[in-house]
Scaffold this motif. Sequence first.
Motif, mmCIF file in Angstrom:
data_model
loop_
_atom_site.group_PDB
_atom_site.id
_atom_site.type_symbol
_atom_site.label_atom_id
_atom_site.label_comp_id
_atom_site.label_asym_id
_atom_site.label_seq_id
_atom_site.Cartn_x
_atom_site.Cartn_y
_atom_site.Cartn_z
ATOM 1 N N ALA A 68 -11.685 14.501 -62.722
ATOM 2 C CA ALA A 68 -10.936 13.173 -63.238
ATOM 3 C C ALA A 68 -10.406 13.550 -64.261
ATOM 4 C CB ALA A 68 -11.754 12.116 -63.097
ATOM 5 N N LYS A 69 -9.233 12.847 -64.748
ATOM 6 C CA LYS A 69 -8.699 12.765 -65.953
ATOM 7 C C LYS A 69 -9.419 11.785 -66.999
ATOM 8 C CE LYS A 69 -4.695 15.158 -65.035
ATOM 9 N NZ LYS A 69 -3.625 15.713 -66.076
ATOM 10 N N LEU A 70 -9.363 12.297 -68.112
ATOM 11 C CA LEU A 70 -10.122 11.379 -69.188
ATOM 12 C C LEU A 70 -9.792 9.878 -68.871
ATOM 13 C CD1 LEU A 70 -12.174 11.522 -71.477
ATOM 14 C CD2 LEU A 70 -10.524 12.197 -73.033
ATOM 15 N N THR A 71 -8.309 9.942 -69.220
ATOM 16 C CA THR A 71 -7.903 8.530 -69.109
ATOM 17 C C THR A 71 -8.220 7.620 -67.806
ATOM 18 O OG1 THR A 71 -5.863 9.578 -67.974
ATOM 19 C CG2 THR A 71 -5.684 8.786 -70.454
ATOM 20 N N GLN A 72 -8.801 8.376 -66.839
ATOM 21 C CA GLN A 72 -9.115 7.681 -65.492
ATOM 22 C C GLN A 72 -10.522 7.149 -65.718
ATOM 23 O OE1 GLN A 72 -8.189 10.933 -62.882
ATOM 24 N NE2 GLN A 72 -6.461 9.581 -61.909
ATOM 25 N N ALA A 73 -11.335 8.082 -66.634
ATOM 26 C CA ALA A 73 -12.823 7.719 -66.586
ATOM 27 C C ALA A 73 -13.095 6.883 -67.551
ATOM 28 C CB ALA A 73 -13.501 8.897 -66.719
ATOM 29 N N LEU A 74 -12.098 6.604 -68.525
ATOM 30 C CA LEU A 74 -12.511 5.608 -69.661
ATOM 31 C C LEU A 74 -12.335 4.102 -69.126
ATOM 32 C CD1 LEU A 74 -10.304 7.079 -72.531
ATOM 33 C CD2 LEU A 74 -12.894 7.051 -72.227
ATOM 34 N N ILE A 75 -13.271 3.383 -69.253
ATOM 35 C CA ILE A 75 -13.314 1.962 -69.177
ATOM 36 C C ILE A 75 -13.069 1.162 -70.308
ATOM 37 C CG2 ILE A 75 -14.705 0.052 -67.999
ATOM 38 C CD1 ILE A 75 -16.225 2.178 -66.651
#
Lengths: 271, 86
Positions: A68-75
Amino acid sequence: MGKVIVVTSGKGGVGKTTSTAALGAALAQRNERVVVVDFDVGLRNLDLVMGAERRVVYDLINVIQGEAKLTQALIRDKRLETLYLLPASQTRDKDNLTPEGVERVITELKRVFDWVICDSPAGIESGATLAMRHADMAVVVTNPEVSSVRDSDRIIGLLDSKTMKAERGERMEKHLLLTRYDANRAERGDMLKVEDVLEILSIPLLGIIPESMDVLRASNIGSPVTLADARSAPAMAYFDAARRLAGEVLPITIPGEKRGIFGKIFARRAA
Amino acid sequence: MTIFNLFRKQRSAPTARERLQVLLAHERSSSGSDLVSLLREEILAVIAKHVQVDSDKVQVKMDRDENVTILEIDVEIPLGAVSQAA
């Protein structure tokens, strides 16, 4: 470039996750861009304390493994626009947390955020050493209690030897956050005093968080205590600690003492 | 959390219990959580088979409650990519 902070303690249950959430939210409440990162692979809890446990799709391990990309994992926090969470994995093996992967993620986060706050797992194993590895400064969370103080001392030793800063021959900035402090019990001699802990650990004091029902109430509802009740005693102590992290010099007050009568305001320098 | 400020006496333990029940119900049924990640991977794989998608343009969101999990997959498909696949 953002600052990387590790919140660590050695001992479990002293308030690392609570403090990570509270300091992270307090900094974000000052409109700074903050990400809180959970390094406790297999036993994640920062998501729960932040109230984001139902929204975790990807985690730190997914990002490190390239799934996963970092942007996808950030909530993104639902209450504060500038506050983000990078959760730990609950199911994966902690061996998936590689030094190279952690370095890459931290470097990327530093570019985007003003503050990268790493919530360390308890213990002195690889999870804890990786959480502190790239830190610019450390918050050592300690309870006024013998085993916690001893473990903090051990962690201070690791901060001075196992981190990138230490290996480069630089000095790691370390700050003591004394949590669950009960001024009355300390006054009666039933609990280690602030001075005792400071004398033993000899690192500067970032703040004193009083023992309080408000902390439990905040975690019950899934909110950092600085957001759940900004005017509670622990929240105000965390706000002050956050200001000190940001470089302000404030006098340290001991929460719960009858300041009105004795004016017990310690003019101790924080940084 | 204004509601908790308004009713300071309101107990927070029931909220904690409810949140834990929902969370643990999902975590204990490991097949349940696997299903979500399986669906996520397969749906994305199917899309990738037909359309060239920038992985930055894929947003996966999830929300759980007592009875259901909502898996929300948001894919931005550029015009060019569609004609390419067709």
